[in-house]
Design a protein around this motif. Structure first.
Motif: not given
Ligand code: NHW
Ligand code: EN5
Length: 387
Positions: A2, A5, A146
């Motif tokens: 990760h 993270w 990704t």
């Molecule tokens: S959960 C729903 C999230 N959305 C989806 O699943 C929609 C479909 N997927 C996508 O759009 C509800 C993409 O796959 C997303 C990732 C954008 C998910 N939370 O850009 P990369 C929420 O919205 C990590 C957190 O290459 P990607 C809650 C993953 O582990 N992290 O990936 C949101 C990896 O990190 P690692 C997630 O597939 C909370 C990295 O992203 C995650 O093109 C957010 C890869 O990035 C998820 N659901 O795009 C956190 N999915 O360490 C808020 C993947 O493992 C934190 N990853 O390498 C708090 C912030 C505020 C703090 C204030 C003090």
């Protein structure tokens, strides 16, 4: 494993640590002066864009991004289809910050390729008040996956939240990342079993003809609770008191203002339904039920394109058994032509799910905190529903 993270103030493993380590932040304390004043750098050709979700055109852009690219089930058969009205409701509660609703634009037409949102919430965890951001609707277009764009969106929302002197966040996800404060499970109550089987949402139990299955799941045509009626403005005060009193029983819960109760619980067509129980004699209100509307697109069916889904929201039962109250929610949802009623095993839901003929789903929902250390919680210690 990760890379991102591991660089963030989240726990790496469930360690047996000293009780005195809990209920405090993970990161070193910082001030607004320590926060980077300029936005994070995006890949060439992409720019940050705040989204005015109250604006019809911009709301439509977020809607289009999410309906085509947001969360799907494990077998890519269904995808969430949050309506525009729902997104406007979820993202503009009292005190929302317009710069916490933003995305990434790019390409020839300056199209929206990514989105993330935050709203302010007042949480209470093991008796301690913590002001947090509730993060939701993180989405990256399928064509840009990704490439670590999600990590830039997360860092940027963190920066924008930190600028308000807020250092903690709550979020939920189906995926497992470091490190859930609780692992909860989806349950489903079929309201339209025939359609659910046709679209592959559920399968007919072995040796059960459809007619028998339909009969088994049949609900009464009318609600049973006397004095059940839609919540109205004049109920906000009492519902506010009932909700906060009830939620205070859980180790992790939100504290709502009266304005937030009005925003999140007053009925909105196609978004949220709330019914109160008004005692026919005394006119007192001591119970209410609520559910929100979140359809899913059906991705692989020739005829059925939308699954109509109601989700269990906040329910308080003082004079009526909780089981009867939720059964009435199921009856109302059936009357309103929903296909299925979903619930998590949080709050006291678990004790009622089997009796009410819910079946366990194949999806989990993990709850997370950013920068706040707590022991792991059982689902029935969780008193927060994120939409
Ligand atoms: S959960 C729903 C999230 N959305 C989806 O699943 C929609 C479909 N997927 C996508 O759009 C509800 C993409 O796959 C997303 C990732 C954008 C998910 N939370 O850009 P990369 C929420 O919205 C990590 C957190 O290459 P990607 C809650 C993953 O582990 N992290 O990936 C949101 C990896 O990190 P690692 C997630 O597939 C909370 C990295 O992203 C995650 O093109 C957010 C890869 O990035 C998820 N659901 O795009 C956190 N999915 O360490 C808020 C993947 O493992 C934190 N990853 O390498 C708090 C912030 C505020 C703090 C204030 C003090
Ligand atoms: C942030 N607020 O997996 C939310 N849904 O069980 C983002 N399964 O619908 C995170 N796979 O079990 C959301 N039918 C994470 C959830 C993502 C969506 C998801 C699951 C939840 C779901 C259905 C369909 C499965 C299709 C094949 C499911 C079985 C129902 C059956 C009804 C009758 C009694 C037995 C169970």
């Amino acid at each position: 494993i990760h890379e991102f993270w591991d660089s963030q103030p989240v726990p790496k493993a469930y360690e047996k640590i000293d009780e005195s380590m809990y209920d405090q932040q993970i990161d070193v304390p910082k001030t607004v002066a320590d926060v980077r004043p300029e936005p994070y750098t995006l890949p060439p050709g992409y720019t940050w864009a705040n989204i005015d979700i109250g604006n019809r055109t911009e709301a439509q852009e977020v809607y289009d991004l999410l309906t085509q690219n947001y969360v799907e089930d494990d077998d890519n058969m269904f995808r969430f289809d949050y309506s525009i009205e729902f997104l406007q409701w979820a993202l503009t509660p009292p005190g929302f910050h317009k710069e916490w609703l933003f995305g990434v634009r790019g390409g020839k037409k300056n199209k929206l390729f990514g989105f993330i949102s935050g709203i302010p919430v007042d949480t209470k965890i093991r008796g301690k008040q913590v002001t947090m951001a509730e993060i939701n609707f993180l989405c990256v277009h399928k064509s840009l996956r990704t490439k670590r764009l999600a990590t830039v969106l997360i860092k940027e929302v963190t920066r924008r939240v930190n600028l308000h002197d807020i250092w903690q966040a709550i979020y939920t996800a189906g995926v497992l990342i470091p490190l859930p404060i609780s692992k909860t499970t989806y349950w489903h109550r079929s309201l339209n079993p025939k359609k659910l089987v046709e679209v592959g949402f559920s399968s007919l139990p072995a040796n059960t003809p459809m007619a028998r299955y339909v009969k088994l799941l049949k609900l009464p045509g009318e609600t049973s609770v006397k004095g059940l009626r839609e919540m109205q403005k004049s109920d906000v005060k009492v519902v506010h008191d009932l909700l906060n009193a009830y939620l205070s029983k859980f180790e992790v819960h939100l504290h709502f203002t009266e304005a937030e109760v009005a925003h999140f619980l007053l009925p909105r067509a196609g978004v949220v339904d709330t019914y109160v129980v008004e005692n026919p004699q005394t006119k007192e209100i001591k119970d209410f039920l609520s559910f929100y509307h979140l359809p899913s697109s059906i991705l692989k069916h020739e005829v059925h394109k939308t699954l109509r889904v109601a989700y269990c929201y906040y329910n308080v039962a003082n004079t009526v058994p909780m089981e009867e109250l939720i059964r009435n929610a199921l009856i109302i949802a059936k009357q309103k032509d929903f296909d299925v009623f979903n619930a998590l095993d949080i709050m006291e839901n678990e004790t009622l799910l089997k009796e009410l003929k819910f079946g366990i789903g194949d999806g989990n929902l993990h709850y997370y905190f950013y920068n706040w250390r707590v022991p792991e919680f059982k689902p029935n210690q969780i008193g927060i529903v994120l939409v």
